[in-house]
Design an enzyme around this catalytic site. Structure first.
Site, short mmCIF file in Angstrom:
data_model
loop_
_atom_site.label_atom_id
_atom_site.label_comp_id
_atom_site.label_asym_id
_atom_site.label_seq_id
_atom_site.Cartn_x
_atom_site.Cartn_y
_atom_site.Cartn_z
N TYR A 71 50.91 55.08 46.15
CA TYR A 71 50.38 54.55 44.88
C TYR A 71 51.51 54.05 43.98
O TYR A 71 51.34 53.08 43.24
CB TYR A 71 49.51 55.59 44.16
CG TYR A 71 48.14 55.67 44.79
CD1 TYR A 71 47.13 54.80 44.40
CD2 TYR A 71 47.87 56.57 45.82
CE1 TYR A 71 45.88 54.83 45.01
CE2 TYR A 71 46.63 56.62 46.43
CZ TYR A 71 45.64 55.74 46.03
OH TYR A 71 44.41 55.77 46.65
N GLN A 106 35.72 46.68 39.78
CA GLN A 106 36.08 47.78 40.68
C GLN A 106 37.60 47.88 40.79
O GLN A 106 38.11 48.77 41.46
CB GLN A 106 35.51 47.52 42.08
CG GLN A 106 33.99 47.45 42.10
CD GLN A 106 33.50 46.88 43.42
OE1 GLN A 106 33.37 47.59 44.41
NE2 GLN A 106 33.26 45.59 43.46
N HIS A 124 36.31 52.12 38.98
CA HIS A 124 37.12 52.90 39.92
C HIS A 124 38.43 53.40 39.33
O HIS A 124 39.36 53.71 40.07
CB HIS A 124 37.35 52.09 41.21
CG HIS A 124 36.09 51.86 41.98
ND1 HIS A 124 35.99 50.93 43.01
CD2 HIS A 124 34.87 52.44 41.90
CE1 HIS A 124 34.76 50.96 43.50
NE2 HIS A 124 34.06 51.86 42.84
N CYS A 136 44.74 72.63 34.49
CA CYS A 136 45.92 73.48 34.65
C CYS A 136 45.54 74.96 34.52
O CYS A 136 44.88 75.34 33.56
CB CYS A 136 46.97 73.13 33.59
SG CYS A 136 48.16 71.91 34.15
N CYS A 155 53.08 70.38 36.81
CA CYS A 155 53.09 71.14 35.57
C CYS A 155 54.24 72.15 35.64
O CYS A 155 54.34 72.89 36.64
CB CYS A 155 51.76 71.86 35.38
SG CYS A 155 51.76 72.98 33.97
N THR A 196 34.08 40.64 46.00
CA THR A 196 33.86 42.00 46.53
C THR A 196 33.13 41.91 47.86
O THR A 196 32.27 41.04 48.05
CB THR A 196 33.08 42.90 45.54
OG1 THR A 196 32.89 44.20 46.14
CG2 THR A 196 31.72 42.34 45.16
N SER A 197 33.46 42.83 48.77
CA SER A 197 32.78 42.87 50.06
C SER A 197 31.40 43.49 49.92
O SER A 197 30.58 43.40 50.83
CB SER A 197 33.61 43.67 51.07
OG SER A 197 33.78 44.99 50.58
P1 OAD Z 1 37.27 44.46 49.59
O1 OAD Z 1 38.65 44.36 50.11
O2 OAD Z 1 36.31 45.33 50.30
O3 OAD Z 1 36.64 43.01 49.53
C1 OAD Z 1 37.37 41.93 49.02
C2 OAD Z 1 36.48 40.71 49.01
O4 OAD Z 1 37.16 39.66 48.34
C3 OAD Z 1 36.14 40.18 50.41
O5 OAD Z 1 34.73 39.98 50.50
C4 OAD Z 1 36.89 38.86 50.51
O6 OAD Z 1 36.18 37.88 51.26
C5 OAD Z 1 36.97 38.46 49.05
N1 OAD Z 1 38.11 37.60 48.70
C6 OAD Z 1 39.34 37.54 49.30
N2 OAD Z 1 40.13 36.66 48.64
C7 OAD Z 1 39.38 36.17 47.61
C8 OAD Z 1 39.64 35.24 46.55
N3 OAD Z 1 40.83 34.67 46.43
N4 OAD Z 1 38.65 34.96 45.68
C9 OAD Z 1 37.42 35.58 45.79
N5 OAD Z 1 37.14 36.47 46.76
C10 OAD Z 1 38.10 36.76 47.66
O7 OAD Z 1 37.39 44.86 48.04
P2 OAD Z 1 36.29 45.52 47.10
O8 OAD Z 1 34.94 44.99 47.41
O9 OAD Z 1 36.79 45.42 45.71
O10 OAD Z 1 38.05 51.47 45.90
O11 OAD Z 1 36.36 47.02 47.56
C11 OAD Z 1 35.60 47.99 46.88
C12 OAD Z 1 36.40 49.26 46.73
O12 OAD Z 1 36.84 49.70 48.02
C13 OAD Z 1 37.67 49.12 45.93
O13 OAD Z 1 37.46 49.23 44.53
C14 OAD Z 1 38.51 50.24 46.45
C15 OAD Z 1 38.20 50.16 47.93
O14 OAD Z 1 38.34 51.35 48.64
C16 OAD Z 1 38.85 52.14 45.03
O15 OAD Z 1 39.94 51.77 44.69
C17 OAD Z 1 38.23 53.38 44.52
#
Ligand code: OAD
Length: 248
Positions: A71, A106, A124, A136, A155, A196-197
């Protein structure tokens, strides 16, 4: 699904006429700022790293230093990144038409905030904020910034660990965030889902919630997503290409 000659023009007209707009963003929103997504086939973080190890409390307890370092590296990437044209279009729109847009993300980066959407609902968490792994045991209620430096910091009294302020798999969302996002989705005239996927719930359910509430639902994504069925229209493009045209 609507068949439109020019879905971008139609959608930009709907956005101009709307009084309540909800935008949900995912990792694709920040891809053009140089921050890796999670599930893209070759470049996504989860194609190279194990989410069970790096995005769960069990994984952190098993190897706190490994998870902390991962991270820390991502945090440096976020600090070095700049909002892209998509973030800036949303920030500019919020300034021009205050009170119309509710932005739900997210993403754990701060690029929406830096682009001017300070009140983004963060489902998130925040990678730049640390918190204690557990309350703590020493009961001193220190700020995590007062922890003894280390990988991770601890801590000084009870040894409790500091962890990244992101939501890991199996954890509850920040208090009130989902409720606020669902209210905005239900009330929206236009719901726009960007980058988002749709693989992670409950965020993935917001598009269908908005549609049930009567919103026109559009998805901006260069690829298919798991929630395409909730959309009236799919706009196949990237965030930095499409959002300036929609919100300009
Ligand atoms: P994903 O990595 O699952 O999906 C990313 C999406 O963005 C895919 O559908 C790609 O096709 C699309 N993409 C890629 N490049 C792009 C661009 N330039 N413009 C528009 N879209 C594009 O990411 P999330 O859906 O955000 O959790 O994933 C959901 C959660 O899963 C995240 O918040 C994270 C992860 O585990 C936490 O951090 C808690």
């Amino acid at each position: 699904m609507a068949e439109l000659d020019d879905p971008v023009r139609d959608l930009s007209e709907r956005i101009a006429a709307a009084t309540r707009i909800c935008v949900l963003t995912g990792a694709g929103m920040s891809a053009e700022s140089g921050i890796a997504t999670f599930r893209d086939a070759l470049t996504g973080l989860w194609s190279r790293f194990d989410p069970a190890q790096l995005a769960s409390e069990e994984g952190f307890r098993a190897d706190p230093q490994l998870v902390w370092d991962w991270y820390a590296e991502r945090r440096e990437g976020v600090r070095a990144a700049q909002p892209n044209a998509g973030h800036l279009a949303l920030g500019d729109f919020a300034k021009r038409r205050p009170g119309v847009l509710t932005l739900v993300s997210q993403n754990v980066d701060d690029l929406h905030q830096r682009a001017g959407n300070a009140d983004t609902i963060r489902l998130h968490g925040d990678i730049l904020a640390d918190r204690w792994l557990e309350p703590c045991r020493c009961g001193r209620r220190r700020d995590p910034h007062e922890a003894t430096p280390g990988r991770p910091p601890r801590c000084p009294d009870c040894g409790n660990l500091v962890r990244p302020g992101v939501v890991w798999f199996g954890e509850a969302l920040p208090e009130g965030a989902l409720e606020a996002a669902e209210r905005a989705a239900r009330a929206a005239d236009v719901m726009l889902v960007v980058g988002t996927s749709g693989a992670v719930w409950p965020a993935a359910g917001l598009a269908a919630t908005a549609r049930r509430g009567g919103a026109f639902v559009a998805i901006v994504n260069p690829h298919a997503s798991e929630i395409d069925g909730a959309a009236h229209v799919l706009v196949p493009g990237t965030a930095a290409q499409v959002l300036p045209r929609l919100f300009g």
